[in-house]
Scaffold this motif. Structure first.
Motif, PDB file in Angstrom:
ATOM      1  N   LYS A 253       7.257  35.418  28.415  1.00  0.00           N
ATOM      2  CA  LYS A 253       6.911  34.274  27.577  1.00  0.00           C
ATOM      3  C   LYS A 253       8.103  33.813  26.738  1.00  0.00           C
ATOM      4  O   LYS A 253       8.862  34.615  26.199  1.00  0.00           O
ATOM      5  CB  LYS A 253       5.742  34.652  26.665  1.00  0.00           C
ATOM      6  N   ASN A 254       8.254  32.493  26.633  1.00  0.00           N
ATOM      7  CA  ASN A 254       9.276  31.857  25.798  1.00  0.00           C
ATOM      8  C   ASN A 254      10.697  32.178  26.241  1.00  0.00           C
ATOM      9  O   ASN A 254      11.629  32.266  25.428  1.00  0.00           O
ATOM     10  CB  ASN A 254       9.101  32.256  24.317  1.00  0.00           C
TER      11      ASN A 254
ATOM     12  N   ASP B  45      11.870  29.131  22.039  1.00  0.00           N
ATOM     13  CA  ASP B  45      10.957  28.876  20.922  1.00  0.00           C
ATOM     14  C   ASP B  45      11.674  28.679  19.592  1.00  0.00           C
ATOM     15  O   ASP B  45      11.110  28.921  18.527  1.00  0.00           O
ATOM     16  CB  ASP B  45       9.917  29.997  20.808  1.00  0.00           C
TER      17      ASP B  45
ATOM     18  N   SER C  43      16.688  42.536  23.953  1.00  0.00           N
ATOM     19  CA  SER C  43      16.005  41.357  23.425  1.00  0.00           C
ATOM     20  C   SER C  43      15.623  41.661  21.982  1.00  0.00           C
ATOM     21  O   SER C  43      16.210  42.532  21.349  1.00  0.00           O
ATOM     22  CB  SER C  43      14.782  40.991  24.268  1.00  0.00           C
TER      23      SER C  43
ATOM     24  N   ASP D  26       8.737  44.332  22.285  1.00  0.00           N
ATOM     25  CA  ASP D  26       7.694  43.938  23.235  1.00  0.00           C
ATOM     26  C   ASP D  26       8.272  43.381  24.522  1.00  0.00           C
ATOM     27  O   ASP D  26       7.878  43.784  25.631  1.00  0.00           O
ATOM     28  CB  ASP D  26       6.751  42.904  22.595  1.00  0.00           C
ATOM     29  N   LEU D  27       9.192  42.427  24.433  1.00  0.00           N
ATOM     30  CA  LEU D  27       9.704  41.788  25.643  1.00  0.00           C
ATOM     31  C   LEU D  27      10.571  42.746  26.447  1.00  0.00           C
ATOM     32  O   LEU D  27      10.571  42.696  27.687  1.00  0.00           O
ATOM     33  CB  LEU D  27      10.495  40.533  25.294  1.00  0.00           C
TER      34      LEU D  27
ATOM     35  N   ASP E 167      16.077  32.116  24.894  1.00  0.00           N
ATOM     36  CA  ASP E 167      14.716  31.899  24.405  1.00  0.00           C
ATOM     37  C   ASP E 167      14.475  30.399  24.240  1.00  0.00           C
ATOM     38  O   ASP E 167      15.408  29.618  24.092  1.00  0.00           O
ATOM     39  CB  ASP E 167      14.490  32.630  23.081  1.00  0.00           C
TER      40      ASP E 167
ATOM     41  N   PHE F 283      12.914  40.188  18.364  1.00  0.00           N
ATOM     42  CA  PHE F 283      11.980  39.217  17.809  1.00  0.00           C
ATOM     43  C   PHE F 283      12.292  39.039  16.329  1.00  0.00           C
ATOM     44  O   PHE F 283      12.541  40.013  15.617  1.00  0.00           O
ATOM     45  CB  PHE F 283      10.534  39.693  17.986  1.00  0.00           C
TER      46      PHE F 283
ATOM     47  N   LYS G 123       6.941  43.294  16.918  1.00  0.00           N
ATOM     48  CA  LYS G 123       7.145  42.722  18.248  1.00  0.00           C
ATOM     49  C   LYS G 123       8.579  42.883  18.748  1.00  0.00           C
ATOM     50  O   LYS G 123       8.919  42.352  19.808  1.00  0.00           O
ATOM     51  CB  LYS G 123       6.792  41.228  18.233  1.00  0.00           C
TER      52      LYS G 123
ATOM     53  N   GLY H 171      11.203  33.794  16.009  1.00  0.00           N
ATOM     54  CA  GLY H 171      10.367  34.225  17.117  1.00  0.00           C
ATOM     55  C   GLY H 171      11.160  34.994  18.156  1.00  0.00           C
ATOM     56  O   GLY H 171      12.040  35.799  17.824  1.00  0.00           O
ATOM     57  N   GLN H 172      10.876  34.729  19.432  1.00  0.00           N
ATOM     58  CA  GLN H 172      11.472  35.489  20.510  1.00  0.00           C
ATOM     59  C   GLN H 172      12.978  35.283  20.602  1.00  0.00           C
ATOM     60  O   GLN H 172      13.474  34.169  20.461  1.00  0.00           O
ATOM     61  CB  GLN H 172      10.824  35.084  21.843  1.00  0.00           C
ATOM     62  N   LYS H 173      13.715  36.382  20.848  1.00  0.00           N
ATOM     63  CA  LYS H 173      15.145  36.293  21.110  1.00  0.00           C
ATOM     64  C   LYS H 173      15.395  36.282  22.612  1.00  0.00           C
ATOM     65  O   LYS H 173      14.512  36.591  23.413  1.00  0.00           O
ATOM     66  CB  LYS H 173      15.876  37.484  20.474  1.00  0.00           C
TER      67      LYS H 173
END
Length: 331
Positions: A210-211, A236, A305, A316-317, A234, A307, A313, A240-242
Motif C-alpha cells: 500500500k502507498n 502518500d 522502509s 509493517d511494510l 511512497d 512510517f 507501524k 505516513g508510509q516511507k
C-alpha cells in the motif's frame, strides 16, 4: 525519502552539523584567528592527507546555504580497503552565528586543545556520528565529524583528522605526520554481483504494498562500498508510509550495514527457511525499520522502509514485503 539520506553512511547531509539538535551558548575564544571567508571546504585537506587518513579522493563539495544555516562542507568516503566504512565531513562557516546554528545543544565534551584551536564535541541526532567544533571568530567556525560503526570509533577517527584540517585554517599549526593504516575489506562477490535489486519485486507484488509507487528506481550507494539498491517511492506525501527499498551488498556482511553493526536484531522473521534479522529504529531513527539477510559470509541483502506519524507501524511494510522479496532472491 531515501534510506541513505536518513542513515549515518548514506547520503551527504546525514553527517552535517546542521542536523544537530543540541543547547548552551558559545563565544569566540581570543587568539583563535581572524574571521574566515567562504571557501571550498575540500581544500581543508590535501590529497596526501586524504589518502593517509584512509579516504577516497576527491571529496564531495557541498556549497553553503545560509537560509538553512548550512556552511560549506566536504565529504569523503573511506577507501574500499579500509575497515570500518566511514564518512568524514569537514565544514567551514563564515557569516553564520554559532549559537543559532547549534540550536541550543549541550556540549558532550570539555574543550580540547588540538592544533592551535579549542575543539568541543556536540551531540548529533545520529548515534554514531561524532563532530567537533572550533570557534574562529564572532560568526565563523569550523567542524570535523566522522560517522562510522560506533561513537567511540567515530570520535577516534575525527580526532585523527582534526590536526590535518586545522593546518589549513588561519592560525592553525602544522599538521603532524600520519601513519596510514588499512585493513582489507571483503571483495565483492557471490550471486548479488550479477543480480538486479529492482527484480526482487514483480509488478503484481508491488501492487500488494500500500502507498508504494509501481516502478522502482535503481541506484548505486554513495556511502556503502559496492552496494546498490532499488527504491519504490511512497505515494502518500511527506508523512505516513516511507519508501520501500531493497539493498544488495556484494561485499557487505549482514552485520556490517550502517545502523546494524554491533546491534542485535529485535526479532527474526523466517521466510521459507531464510532468517531475516529485523531492526526497528534502525540507526537510532525511530521512523526507519530494516531487515537483513546474509547471502554469503561476506554479502547480504537489506530491506528498508518505515512510517512517520505512528511508531507502531514502523516495520509493517518491511514485514509485509519480506515474503514477496525472498523467493526472488538469487540462489
Amino acid at each position: 525519502m531515501k534510506w541513505q539520506a536518513a542513515a549515518a553512511l548514506a547520503a551527504a547531509t546525514v553527517v552535517t552539523g546542521c542536523t544537530v539538535t543540541v543547547g548552551g551558548s558559545a563565544s569566540p575564544v581570543p587568539g583563535q584567528g581572524p574571521v574566515v571567508t567562504t571557501v571550498d571546504a575540500c581544500t581543508l585537506l590535501d590529497q596526501n592527507q586524504v589518502d593517509a587518513l584512509g579516504y577516497e579522493s576527491p571529496g564531495r563539495s557541498v556549497p553553503e546555504d545560509k537560509e538553512r544555516l548550512q556552511p560549506p562542507m566536504c565529504l569523503w568516503n573511506s577507501k574500499d580497503d579500509v575497515e570500518p566504512s566511514a564518512v568524514l565531513n569537514i565544514g567551514l562557516a563564515s557569516g553564520i552565528d554559532f549559537n543559532e546554528y547549534i540550536a541550543g545543544a549541550v556540549a558532550k565534551s570539555s574543550p580540547q586543545q588540538i592544533a592551535g584551536f579549542s575543539w568541543t564535541q556536540y551531540a548529533s541526532i545520529l548515534p554514531d556520528d561524532c563532530t567537533f567544533y572550533a570557534l574562529l571568530g564572532d560568526d565563523s567556525f569550523a567542524y570535523v565529524g566522522v560517522s562510522t560503526t560506533s561513537l567511540d570509533k567515530s570520535c577516534e577517527l575525527a580526532k585523527q583528522a582534526i590536526p590535518q584540517a586545522a593546518a589549513h585554517l588561519p592560525g592553525g599549526q602544522d599538521a603532524p605526520p600520519i601513519t596510514p593504516s588499512t585493513s582489507a575489506k571483503p571483495e565483492p562477490g557471490g550471486p548479488l554481483l550479477s543480480a538486479d535489486p529492482c527484480a526482487m519485486l514483480k509488478p503484481e507484488q508491488v501492487a500488494q504494498l500500500k502507498n508504494i509507487s509501481p516502478t522502482g528506481e535503481k541506484d548505486n550507494s554513495s556511502s556503502v562500498p559496492n552496494a546498490s539498491y532499488c527504491l519504490w517511492d511512497d505515494t502518500d506525501g511527506d508523512d505516513g508510509q516511507k519508501a520501500f527499498e531493497v539493498w544488495f551488498g556484494p561485499s557487505t556482511p549482514a552485520a556490517k550495514w550502517p545502523g546494524v553493526n554491533g546491534v542485535a536484531p529485535a526479532e527474526t522473521v523466517d521466510v521459507g527457511g531464510k532468517k531475516w534479522g529485523v531492526y526497528p529504529n534502525m540507526g537510532g531513527l525511530r521512523v526507519t525499520c530494516g531487515a537483513v539477510l546474509p547471502i554469503t559470509e561476506t554479502s547480504s541483502v537489506q530491506v528498508v522502509s518505515g512510517f512517520i506519524g505512528d511508531d507502531t507501524k514502523t516495520c509493517d511494510l518491511v514485514k509485509q514485503g519480506l515474503p514477496l522479496v525472498t523467493p526472488n532472491l538469487p540462489s
